[in-house]
Structures are given as structure tokens and as C-alpha cells.
Design a protein around this motif. Structure first.
Motif, PDB file in Angstrom:
ATOM      1  N   HIS A  95       0.805  -1.251  -0.054  1.00 20.92           N
ATOM      2  CA  HIS A  95       0.023   0.035  -0.051  1.00 20.92           C
ATOM      3  C   HIS A  95       0.752   1.247   0.064  1.00 20.92           C
ATOM      4  CE1 HIS A  95      -2.202   3.116   2.042  1.00 20.92           C
ATOM      5  NE2 HIS A  95      -3.155   2.983   1.095  1.00 20.92           N
ATOM      6  N   LEU A  96       1.972   1.278   0.926  1.00 23.18           N
ATOM      7  CA  LEU A  96       2.742   2.559   0.987  1.00 23.18           C
ATOM      8  C   LEU A  96       3.547   2.771  -0.196  1.00 23.18           C
ATOM      9  CD1 LEU A  96       4.367   4.529   2.529  1.00 23.18           C
ATOM     10  CD2 LEU A  96       5.753   2.963   3.314  1.00 23.18           C
ATOM     11  N   LEU A  97       3.921   1.765  -0.876  1.00 21.33           N
ATOM     12  CA  LEU A  97       4.705   1.819  -2.157  1.00 21.33           C
ATOM     13  C   LEU A  97       3.680   2.239  -3.304  1.00 21.33           C
ATOM     14  CD1 LEU A  97       7.057  -1.316  -2.113  1.00 21.33           C
ATOM     15  CD2 LEU A  97       7.531   1.077  -1.219  1.00 21.33           C
ATOM     16  N   ASN A  98       2.704   1.669  -3.463  1.00 25.24           N
ATOM     17  CA  ASN A  98       1.575   1.957  -4.279  1.00 25.24           C
ATOM     18  C   ASN A  98       1.345   3.633  -4.427  1.00 25.24           C
ATOM     19  OD1 ASN A  98      -0.122   1.450  -6.442  1.00 25.24           O
ATOM     20  ND2 ASN A  98      -1.985   2.126  -5.007  1.00 25.24           N
ATOM     21  N   VAL A 133      14.490  -1.454   0.022  1.00 25.03           N
ATOM     22  CA  VAL A 133      13.269  -1.366  -0.504  1.00 25.03           C
ATOM     23  C   VAL A 133      13.111   0.152  -1.116  1.00 25.03           C
ATOM     24  CG1 VAL A 133      10.587  -1.565  -0.693  1.00 25.03           C
ATOM     25  CG2 VAL A 133      12.220  -3.355   0.439  1.00 25.03           C
ATOM     26  N   LEU A 134      13.502   1.038  -0.211  1.00 22.34           N
ATOM     27  CA  LEU A 134      13.269   2.646  -0.585  1.00 22.34           C
ATOM     28  C   LEU A 134      14.855   2.947  -0.368  1.00 22.34           C
ATOM     29  CD1 LEU A 134      10.666   3.915   1.961  1.00 22.34           C
ATOM     30  CD2 LEU A 134      10.590   3.380  -0.581  1.00 22.34           C
ATOM     31  N   THR A 135      15.299   4.144  -1.149  1.00 22.39           N
ATOM     32  CA  THR A 135      16.394   4.791  -1.024  1.00 22.39           C
ATOM     33  C   THR A 135      16.119   6.289  -0.499  1.00 22.39           C
ATOM     34  OG1 THR A 135      16.313   5.494  -3.304  1.00 22.39           O
ATOM     35  CG2 THR A 135      17.533   3.431  -3.022  1.00 22.39           C
ATOM     36  N   THR A 136      17.263   6.800  -0.083  1.00 19.38           N
ATOM     37  CA  THR A 136      17.365   8.255   0.389  1.00 19.38           C
ATOM     38  C   THR A 136      18.175   9.173  -0.350  1.00 19.38           C
ATOM     39  OG1 THR A 136      19.132   7.750   1.805  1.00 19.38           O
ATOM     40  CG2 THR A 136      16.976   7.452   2.831  1.00 19.38           C
ATOM     41  N   ASN A 180      26.385  22.126   4.826  1.00 17.73           N
ATOM     42  CA  ASN A 180      26.497  20.585   5.248  1.00 17.73           C
ATOM     43  C   ASN A 180      25.302  20.045   5.813  1.00 17.73           C
ATOM     44  OD1 ASN A 180      29.028  20.610   3.813  1.00 17.73           O
ATOM     45  ND2 ASN A 180      29.983  21.390   5.773  1.00 17.73           N
ATOM     46  N   VAL A 181      23.984  20.623   5.850  1.00 10.65           N
ATOM     47  CA  VAL A 181      22.883  20.082   6.172  1.00 10.65           C
ATOM     48  C   VAL A 181      22.004  20.050   5.155  1.00 10.65           C
ATOM     49  CG1 VAL A 181      21.050  20.511   7.993  1.00 10.65           C
ATOM     50  CG2 VAL A 181      23.290  21.411   8.555  1.00 10.65           C
ATOM     51  N   TYR A 182      21.273  18.591   5.132  1.00  8.47           N
ATOM     52  CA  TYR A 182      20.575  18.127   4.044  1.00  8.47           C
ATOM     53  C   TYR A 182      19.268  17.737   4.234  1.00  8.47           C
ATOM     54  CZ  TYR A 182      25.062  18.428   1.656  1.00  8.47           C
ATOM     55  OH  TYR A 182      26.102  18.835   1.039  1.00  8.47           O
ATOM     56  N   HIS A 183      18.059  17.915   3.619  1.00  3.30           N
ATOM     57  CA  HIS A 183      16.914  17.390   3.951  1.00  3.30           C
ATOM     58  C   HIS A 183      16.906  15.918   3.575  1.00  3.30           C
ATOM     59  CE1 HIS A 183      14.725  20.832   4.928  1.00  3.30           C
ATOM     60  NE2 HIS A 183      15.225  21.416   3.724  1.00  3.30           N
ATOM     61  N   ARG A 184      16.419  14.942   4.131  1.00  2.23           N
ATOM     62  CA  ARG A 184      16.422  13.429   3.813  1.00  2.23           C
ATOM     63  C   ARG A 184      14.980  13.385   3.249  1.00  2.23           C
ATOM     64  NH1 ARG A 184      16.287   8.033   7.014  1.00  2.23           N
ATOM     65  NH2 ARG A 184      18.298   6.980   6.194  1.00  2.23           N
ATOM     66  N   TYR A 185      15.033  12.688   1.938  1.00  2.98           N
ATOM     67  CA  TYR A 185      13.888  12.306   1.067  1.00  2.98           C
ATOM     68  C   TYR A 185      13.810  10.798   0.884  1.00  2.98           C
ATOM     69  CZ  TYR A 185      12.082  17.222   0.157  1.00  2.98           C
ATOM     70  OH  TYR A 185      11.761  18.368  -0.067  1.00  2.98           O
ATOM     71  N   TYR A 186      12.819  10.269   0.369  1.00  2.24           N
ATOM     72  CA  TYR A 186      12.617   8.849   0.268  1.00  2.24           C
ATOM     73  C   TYR A 186      12.049   8.606  -1.093  1.00  2.24           C
ATOM     74  CZ  TYR A 186      13.007   8.817   5.304  1.00  2.24           C
ATOM     75  OH  TYR A 186      13.519   9.180   6.741  1.00  2.24           O
ATOM     76  N   LYS A 187      12.721   7.452  -1.666  1.00  2.00           N
ATOM     77  CA  LYS A 187      12.181   7.062  -3.057  1.00  2.00           C
ATOM     78  C   LYS A 187      12.216   5.698  -3.098  1.00  2.00           C
ATOM     79  CE  LYS A 187      12.907   8.597  -7.907  1.00  2.00           C
ATOM     80  NZ  LYS A 187      13.824   9.439  -8.913  1.00  2.00           N
ATOM     81  N   ILE A 188      11.416   5.089  -3.909  1.00  2.33           N
ATOM     82  CA  ILE A 188      11.422   3.679  -4.196  1.00  2.33           C
ATOM     83  C   ILE A 188      12.620   3.519  -4.915  1.00  2.33           C
ATOM     84  CG2 ILE A 188      10.400   1.741  -5.443  1.00  2.33           C
ATOM     85  CD1 ILE A 188       7.853   3.214  -4.973  1.00  2.33           C
ATOM     86  N   ALA A 189      13.376   2.186  -4.600  1.00  5.39           N
ATOM     87  CA  ALA A 189      14.667   1.823  -5.086  1.00  5.39           C
ATOM     88  C   ALA A 189      14.606   1.372  -6.580  1.00  5.39           C
ATOM     89  CB  ALA A 189      15.291   0.801  -3.926  1.00  5.39           C
ATOM     90  N   SER A 190      15.431   1.502  -7.143  1.00  2.00           N
ATOM     91  CA  SER A 190      15.385   0.925  -8.605  1.00  2.00           C
ATOM     92  C   SER A 190      16.228  -0.323  -8.853  1.00  2.00           C
ATOM     93  CB  SER A 190      15.728   1.995  -9.848  1.00  2.00           C
ATOM     94  OG  SER A 190      16.980   2.340  -9.466  1.00  2.00           O
ATOM     95  N   HIS A 191      15.379  -1.452  -9.066  1.00  2.00           N
ATOM     96  CA  HIS A 191      16.547  -2.724  -9.083  1.00  2.00           C
ATOM     97  C   HIS A 191      16.656  -3.303 -10.535  1.00  2.00           C
ATOM     98  CE1 HIS A 191      16.159  -3.123  -4.652  1.00  2.00           C
ATOM     99  NE2 HIS A 191      14.808  -2.664  -4.637  1.00  2.00           N
TER     100      HIS A 191
END
Length: 290
Positions: A225-228, A267-270, A279-290
């Protein structure tokens, strides 16, 4: 008792706001289903000032409980399983009033358990499972055995509910009876945890190892569900965007721990996005490409 409840439900049935009324009677072999009351009246309403309103009555030595529940609160209970008695009440209660077949249609939806509803419910259970497993493992590593035991019991319960949902059923109050028929492996783990003569620490170590395998095996169904939701756009997501997304709010506080688990399992990458700070970054999430 019938003389007592008839005027109550007749009055409620006359309200245009009332969608359905169900009668639940105490079972001889399971009085807990009605909290020991002889009868429960469940009144489902479209809107209410308070999401849950209750009254208790007595007549001729018998007890009755009235619950007036908003449609929104009922749907919340059915999604989160936070009031599991209600699932039994809705499925098995005697229908005294049913406006425009509301109760019948609700029962049909529960029995059919549409795929999208099932995916969301599995996702929520999976997130709770990860939370309990992760916290319990920390307690075990710091030798806080009773706290670890408490968390692994809850983790097994979420795993059991997940197994039941995967088969297309709503988890009921007697979830372990369901699991015994559906997934003997999970049931055996539960038996070993509560019934083994092994020292508690040994039992916990074995259970966490076995649970890790079973959790990983549920990764596809638990994360579907989350990945969808995440795959609907190519850009990476911030945690704020996910928390604010209406389809993900059901995950609540367990969303973060689930994200970290999915990152750990690749399953996810950042992705790092620059901020105004050096040197401070926002952390974002994305579905990993395999």
C-alpha cells in the motif's frame, strides 16, 4: 429485557440520523464479547457531537449497554482494529433496524474485503509489527526481558492479524483461533513463547530470530500500500509530505519506523536535498530501482 430495549431502539430508529441498530446478546461461553452485559445495543449514526456515546441500564436483574457510534468512528475501528469486539458485533449482531440496507452493505464490504482496503490494513499492521519488533529487540539487547517479552507478544499478535488479513478475512477477537487454521507456523511460535520451559531469555532470542524471517517474508504484502502511493510520482518524498498525505495518515507514528525498515531492506533509497544550512541536508525517500 426485551421490554426494556424495545422503546430504546424504537426511539433511536425514528431519528433520521440513525443508519442501523444491532443487538448483541451475551454468549454463555464468551461473556467478554459484551463486556459481561446481557445485551448490547449498537446504534450507528451518520453524524454525532461525540463519536462515541454510551448508557447502561438494568431491568429485572439484567444489564444492558447502549453505544451510539458515528459512522466515521466505526470505520476507524474497523480499519485500525482498535475495538475488535465491534467487528464481531457488526458481523454477527442481530439487525433491528437498517436504513437503506446500510448494515447489509457494510457486512458485504467486510466479507468481500476489497483489495485496496486489505492493502491499507496490511500496511498499518505491518508498520505496527515493525515498531513492536524493533523496540522489543532493543529491550532484549539491554537485558530488559519483561519489556522485551511484552513487545514480542504484541509483535506476534500483529503478525497473526497480518496473516489473517492476507487470506481475506477481518481479524476477530479470537484471532489466535483464526491463525491456528491459517498459519500454523505463527501459532507454533506463540505457543513456544508462552508455554515453553526454556529460560525467558532463550525463548526471546529464538522468537526474535524466527520473527525476523517471518516479518521479511511479509515485506511484499506489508509494504504494497505504501509503495503504491509513493510510486505515483517520480520525485522523492519528504517525511512531511508523507505525513500530510490523506492515504498515509492511517500509519500515524509508526510511519517513520516503517520507512527506516524499508530503507534498511533496500526497498527505499534516500536522497539528500540542500538546505540553507551548510552541510545540512533534507532527507527524502524514493522507491529503489532494481
Amino acid at each position: 429485557m426485551e421490554d426494556l430495549i424495545r422503546p430504546i431502539y424504537q426511539e433511536r430508529a425514528s431519528h433520521r440520523n440513525t443508519l442501523g441498530i444491532l443487538l448483541i446478546e451475551k454468549k454463555l461461553n464468551n461473556s467478554a464479547i459484551t463486556d459481561t452485559f446481557d445485551v448490547v445495543l449498537l446504534v450507528i449514526v451518520k453524524d454525532a457531537d461525540s463519536p462515541v456515546f454510551s448508557k447502561h441500564y438494568t431491568a429485572k436483574g439484567q444489564k444492558a449497554a447502549l453505544y451510539i457510534v458515528s459512522e466515521e468512528k466505526l470505520n476507524e475501528w474497523l480499519l485500525f482494529g482498535s475495538n475488535r469486539k465491534v467487528i464481531d458485533w457488526v458481523l454477527n449482531g442481530k439487525v433491528l433496524f437498517d436504513r437503506n440496507e446500510y448494515v447489509r452493505q457494510l457486512r458485504n464490504r467486510m466479507l468481500e474485503f476489497p483489495e485496496e482496503a486489505r492493502r491499507l490494513k496490511m500496511g498499518v499492521e505491518f508498520a505496527k509489527l515493525i515498531r513492536r519488533y524493533t523496540d522489543g529487540k532493543v529491550f532484549l539487547e539491554t537485558n530488559q526481558l519483561l519489556d522485551a517479552y511484552n513487545h514480542v507478544i504484541h509483535a506476534l499478535h500483529h503478525l497473526a492479524r497480518l496473516a489473517v488479513i492476507e487470506k481475506g478475512f477481518y481479524p476477530e477477537v479470537t484471532v489466535w483461533n483464526q491463525v491456528k487454521q491459517i498459519d500454523a507456523q505463527i501459532y507454533k511460535l506463540y505457543e513456544e513463547l508462552v508455554g515453553s520451559d526454556e529460560p525467558l531469555e532463550k525463548r526471546l532470542e529464538l522468537l526474535f530470530l524466527a520473527s525476523e524471517f517471518l516479518i521479511h517474508s511479509r515485506l511484499p504484502s506489508g509494504s504494497a500500500h505504501l509503495l503504491n502511493v509513493l510510486k505515483r510520482r517520480e520525485e522523492a518524498w519528504s517525511i512531511g509530505e508523507m505525513v500530510d498525505h490523506p492515504e498515509l495518515e492511517a500509519y500515524s507514528v509508526d510511519l517513520v519506523i516503517m520507512l527506516e525498515y524499508l530503507v534498511d531492506k533496500h526497498v527505499l533509497t534516500t536522497e539528500e536535498m540542500p538546505t540553507k544550512g551548510q552541510n545540512v541536508y533534507h532527507r527524502y525517500y524514493k522507491i529503489a530501482s532494481h
